[in-house]
Design a protein around this motif. Sequence first.
Motif, PDB file in Angstrom:
ATOM      1  N   TYR A 293       4.641 -44.419 -23.766  1.00  0.00           N
ATOM      2  CA  TYR A 293       4.172 -45.678 -24.711  1.00  0.00           C
ATOM      3  C   TYR A 293       5.332 -46.356 -25.400  1.00  0.00           C
ATOM      4  O   TYR A 293       5.173 -47.929 -25.379  1.00  0.00           O
ATOM      5  CB  TYR A 293       3.457 -44.800 -25.986  1.00  0.00           C
ATOM      6  CG  TYR A 293       2.144 -44.174 -25.926  1.00  0.00           C
ATOM      7  CD1 TYR A 293       1.111 -45.323 -25.886  1.00  0.00           C
ATOM      8  CD2 TYR A 293       1.853 -43.100 -25.772  1.00  0.00           C
ATOM      9  CE1 TYR A 293      -0.269 -44.871 -25.561  1.00  0.00           C
ATOM     10  CE2 TYR A 293       0.527 -42.672 -25.848  1.00  0.00           C
ATOM     11  CZ  TYR A 293      -0.406 -43.590 -25.590  1.00  0.00           C
ATOM     12  OH  TYR A 293      -1.781 -43.087 -25.425  1.00  0.00           O
ATOM     13  N   SER A 294       6.619 -46.163 -25.633  1.00  0.00           N
ATOM     14  CA  SER A 294       7.440 -46.810 -26.385  1.00  0.00           C
ATOM     15  C   SER A 294       8.193 -47.667 -25.438  1.00  0.00           C
ATOM     16  O   SER A 294       8.743 -48.716 -25.603  1.00  0.00           O
ATOM     17  CB  SER A 294       8.546 -45.957 -27.017  1.00  0.00           C
ATOM     18  OG  SER A 294       9.178 -45.051 -26.053  1.00  0.00           O
TER      19      SER A 294
ATOM     20  N   LEU B 229       3.216 -38.144 -37.491  1.00  0.00           N
ATOM     21  CA  LEU B 229       3.371 -39.735 -37.651  1.00  0.00           C
ATOM     22  C   LEU B 229       1.899 -40.236 -37.453  1.00  0.00           C
ATOM     23  O   LEU B 229       1.745 -41.573 -37.761  1.00  0.00           O
ATOM     24  CB  LEU B 229       4.443 -40.114 -36.530  1.00  0.00           C
ATOM     25  CG  LEU B 229       5.754 -39.596 -36.705  1.00  0.00           C
ATOM     26  CD1 LEU B 229       6.626 -40.199 -35.548  1.00  0.00           C
ATOM     27  CD2 LEU B 229       6.454 -40.032 -38.135  1.00  0.00           C
ATOM     28  N   ASN B 230       0.913 -39.740 -36.848  1.00  0.00           N
ATOM     29  CA  ASN B 230      -0.228 -40.259 -36.409  1.00  0.00           C
ATOM     30  C   ASN B 230      -1.214 -39.043 -36.640  1.00  0.00           C
ATOM     31  O   ASN B 230      -2.130 -38.908 -36.121  1.00  0.00           O
ATOM     32  CB  ASN B 230      -0.406 -40.448 -35.169  1.00  0.00           C
ATOM     33  CG  ASN B 230      -1.295 -41.570 -34.900  1.00  0.00           C
ATOM     34  OD1 ASN B 230      -2.019 -42.245 -35.649  1.00  0.00           O
ATOM     35  ND2 ASN B 230      -1.755 -41.943 -33.755  1.00  0.00           N
TER      36      ASN B 230
ATOM     37  N   THR C 224       5.193 -50.706 -23.890  1.00  0.00           N
ATOM     38  CA  THR C 224       5.573 -51.744 -24.703  1.00  0.00           C
ATOM     39  C   THR C 224       6.069 -52.919 -23.757  1.00  0.00           C
ATOM     40  O   THR C 224       5.743 -54.004 -24.184  1.00  0.00           O
ATOM     41  CB  THR C 224       6.613 -51.079 -25.602  1.00  0.00           C
ATOM     42  OG1 THR C 224       5.989 -49.999 -26.477  1.00  0.00           O
ATOM     43  CG2 THR C 224       7.282 -52.111 -26.143  1.00  0.00           C
TER      44      THR C 224
ATOM     45  N   GLU D  41       3.061 -36.334 -33.163  1.00  0.00           N
ATOM     46  CA  GLU D  41       1.774 -36.856 -33.309  1.00  0.00           C
ATOM     47  C   GLU D  41       1.450 -36.471 -34.547  1.00  0.00           C
ATOM     48  O   GLU D  41       0.590 -37.101 -35.424  1.00  0.00           O
ATOM     49  CB  GLU D  41       0.827 -36.695 -32.272  1.00  0.00           C
ATOM     50  CG  GLU D  41       1.287 -37.706 -31.187  1.00  0.00           C
ATOM     51  CD  GLU D  41       0.815 -39.027 -31.554  1.00  0.00           C
ATOM     52  OE1 GLU D  41      -0.196 -39.380 -31.850  1.00  0.00           O
ATOM     53  OE2 GLU D  41       1.933 -39.890 -31.769  1.00  0.00           O
TER      54      GLU D  41
ATOM     55  N   LYS E  16      -1.436 -51.180 -33.130  1.00  0.00           N
ATOM     56  CA  LYS E  16      -1.266 -50.509 -34.686  1.00  0.00           C
ATOM     57  C   LYS E  16      -0.345 -49.335 -34.572  1.00  0.00           C
ATOM     58  O   LYS E  16      -0.050 -48.566 -33.621  1.00  0.00           O
ATOM     59  CB  LYS E  16      -2.629 -49.989 -35.075  1.00  0.00           C
ATOM     60  CG  LYS E  16      -3.886 -50.950 -35.282  1.00  0.00           C
ATOM     61  CD  LYS E  16      -4.971 -50.093 -35.714  1.00  0.00           C
ATOM     62  CE  LYS E  16      -6.109 -51.258 -36.005  1.00  0.00           C
ATOM     63  NZ  LYS E  16      -7.337 -50.663 -36.322  1.00  0.00           N
ATOM     64  N   VAL E  17       0.516 -49.111 -35.979  1.00  0.00           N
ATOM     65  CA  VAL E  17       1.359 -48.232 -35.937  1.00  0.00           C
ATOM     66  C   VAL E  17       0.727 -46.692 -35.768  1.00  0.00           C
ATOM     67  O   VAL E  17       1.335 -45.880 -35.165  1.00  0.00           O
ATOM     68  CB  VAL E  17       1.944 -48.224 -37.351  1.00  0.00           C
ATOM     69  CG1 VAL E  17       3.074 -47.107 -37.557  1.00  0.00           C
ATOM     70  CG2 VAL E  17       2.566 -49.634 -37.487  1.00  0.00           C
ATOM     71  N   THR E  18      -0.496 -46.319 -36.222  1.00  0.00           N
ATOM     72  CA  THR E  18      -0.976 -45.209 -36.172  1.00  0.00           C
ATOM     73  C   THR E  18      -2.320 -45.573 -35.277  1.00  0.00           C
ATOM     74  O   THR E  18      -3.587 -45.505 -36.122  1.00  0.00           O
ATOM     75  CB  THR E  18      -1.573 -44.697 -37.570  1.00  0.00           C
ATOM     76  OG1 THR E  18      -2.069 -45.572 -38.389  1.00  0.00           O
ATOM     77  CG2 THR E  18      -0.201 -44.069 -38.125  1.00  0.00           C
TER      78      THR E  18
END
Length: 474
Positions: A95-96, A448-449, A100, A445, A147-149
């Motif tokens: 993901y990061s 943070l989510n 990205t 997760e 989105k951040v979450t």
Amino acid sequence: MLKNILYIIIFALALSSCNSTLDEINKNPNATETPLPPYLLTSTLKQGADLYWGSESNFNSSLLFVQQWAKIQYAEPDRYDVSNTSFTSLWNTGYSTLITDLNTILNFSDQQANSNYKGIALTLRSWTFLLLTDAYGSIPYKEAGLKVTPAYNTQKEVYTGLLEDLKQAQSLLGTANGTVTGDLAYKGNIAKWKKLVNSLRLRIALRISDKEPALAKQAVIDATTDAAGLISSNSEIFQFVYTSSPQQNPASAWFETRDDYRISKTLVDKLYELSDPRLPVYAQLPSDASVGKYVGGANGLSNSAANSQGFAKTSKPGTYFLTSQSPAVIFTYSEVLFDLSEAVARGYIAGDAEQFYKNAITASFNQFGITDATVISNYLNQSIVKYDATNYAKSIGIQKWIAFFGQGLDAFAEWRRLDYPQLTAGPATVLDGQIPSRFFYPGTEQSLNGASYQAAVAVQGKDILTTKLWFDAK
């Protein structure tokens, strides 16, 4: 009151000036402020290959689950004695970093990146999402990077979405759509990228075949009839070729300083049973010359039992996989042929399933430098190897498992889908005789989510190793 307001305004102006000054000071004169597509593409290919062939996602997890490699010390992962911090690199890097950077290319203007860059980026992003959902199940997909979450999508939604993404990727790719540099896999050959797109579509179609057969059939037809074709020779394998240290194969780098893996006894015994000429490629003879034969390490042992097998009396993986220049193979011609064999067996397309099966094994032999026609013919004509039309999953599953040696994530996915070979958990494993069916979600997760994580788990099932994923739930 007025005085207080003036103080606040003066302080705010000073702070703004300070921030502006700090921004100027903190600029790196050697770094580009606008990333360029070739650099992002090169970075994605390298980091994607490292991720796919690296320890956490491959030889310290999935290769152990499918019993291609085994641990001879520090055997906890081989007993499935792991936690939600054990599989984080696939998620975090996926993901990061990968998604990205690929989204950055996709969001470039047409002047910054031509449509071929965007088609390649969408292809690689689809591959990354595929790895993630194969391993974890439900994942952030539609809202990933937005989105951040982000909310999680079900595995069915991810697979069907990826089929559409790959259609779009195919439409973006064209030999007249501009040149591509920074491509260390296909050297800017767009025809090969278009073949990879169709091959990925074929792979995903078979992933969903037990759950959505009608959609799978149409996706197979679309992939196999597209004018761009499929990967059609070993020269078109999708892989990343390493050079020398420090840009070397991750397994090679690992074995330079550590010695805690062996080829699995399960695989060695199967290769001996089949008189398979790939055994000397996949394994090294034990360093104790008195042993005189290949000896695999047993999976799922206690630390003391694993150690007692003897470092000098067991076989390391073959040098083919442990040199600095060993390629990170990601998608093979052999896999395409196995997939075509299965597609015919399922009645999705016309053809000769047995011949595709034979061609797939031959392609795997050729990939590893075994080209003697007599050797190949003798192997194929063994009763234990011959294609069984009454149980195509067994024939294809076993041979695909062998051909996937080293490609842990995909070997793990196909073993769960086809249910062959039939593996048995080792004696000291901690899952009551079961073998993992998925990776844990990273523990971060939950913090943070959390809301999205909880919603996904409520639908998919408990966040444990033995929860069956959608594509695997028979």
